[in-house]
Design an enzyme around this catalytic site. Structure first.
Site, PDB file in Angstrom:
ATOM      1  N   ALA A  18      53.769  39.046  49.826  1.00 58.57           N
ATOM      2  CA  ALA A  18      54.104  39.219  48.415  1.00 58.57           C
ATOM      3  C   ALA A  18      52.855  39.052  47.560  1.00 58.57           C
ATOM      4  CB  ALA A  18      55.165  38.196  48.001  1.00 58.57           C
ATOM      5  N   CYS A  19      52.916  39.596  46.365  1.00 58.44           N
ATOM      6  CA  CYS A  19      51.854  39.442  45.375  1.00 58.44           C
ATOM      7  C   CYS A  19      51.587  37.944  45.172  1.00 58.44           C
ATOM      8  CB  CYS A  19      52.310  40.102  44.075  1.00 58.44           C
ATOM      9  SG  CYS A  19      51.073  40.105  42.790  1.00 58.44           S
ATOM     10  N   PRO A  20      50.366  37.464  45.069  1.00 53.82           N
ATOM     11  CA  PRO A  20      49.127  38.249  44.972  1.00 53.82           C
ATOM     12  C   PRO A  20      48.389  38.420  46.300  1.00 53.82           C
ATOM     13  CG  PRO A  20      48.637  35.993  44.438  1.00 53.82           C
ATOM     14  CD  PRO A  20      50.116  36.047  44.815  1.00 53.82           C
ATOM     15  N   MET A  21      49.022  38.113  47.422  1.00 54.09           N
ATOM     16  CA  MET A  21      48.308  38.145  48.697  1.00 54.09           C
ATOM     17  C   MET A  21      47.671  39.492  49.060  1.00 54.09           C
ATOM     18  SD  MET A  21      47.891  35.163  49.593  1.00 54.09           S
ATOM     19  CE  MET A  21      47.042  35.532  51.127  1.00 54.09           C
ATOM     20  N   ASP A  48      48.875  46.901  40.837  1.00 54.72           N
ATOM     21  CA  ASP A  48      47.885  45.835  41.016  1.00 54.72           C
ATOM     22  C   ASP A  48      46.580  46.368  41.586  1.00 54.72           C
ATOM     23  OD1 ASP A  48      49.834  44.127  40.137  1.00 54.72           O
ATOM     24  OD2 ASP A  48      50.300  43.293  42.107  1.00 54.72           O
TER      25      ASP A  48
END
Length: 77
Positions: free
Chosen positions: A14-17, A47
């Site tokens: 999931a964001c921000p990974m 992103d």
């Protein structure tokens, strides 16, 4: 089909990974080299596009197949 110098597998993250992994991988590339990023995070398109632009890299292409988003980013100067 674009040829990547390095591939980042951020599927299932999931964001921000995905961005964190992309940034780290990009740091290890030379200017002009291509990074391929694979992710299942729908927010990654915005992103990564914004990140590439603000970081001076070029988002060359992107595709979606079977729920997997793939981006090709060329490292800037």
């Amino acid at each position: 089909m674009l040829k990547a110098d390095k591939i980042v597998d951020a599927k299932g993250l999931a964001c921000p990974m995905p961005i964190v992994r992309t940034k780290k991988a990009m740091d290890g590339l030379e200017s002009g080299q291509m990074l391929e990023v694979q992710t299942t995070d729908k927010g990654a398109k915005n992103d990564l596009t914004a990140w590439a632009k603000s970081s001076g890299h070029e988002l060359v292409d992107s595709s979606e197949q079977d729920g997997i988003l793939t981006f090709w980013i060329r490292k800037g100067e």
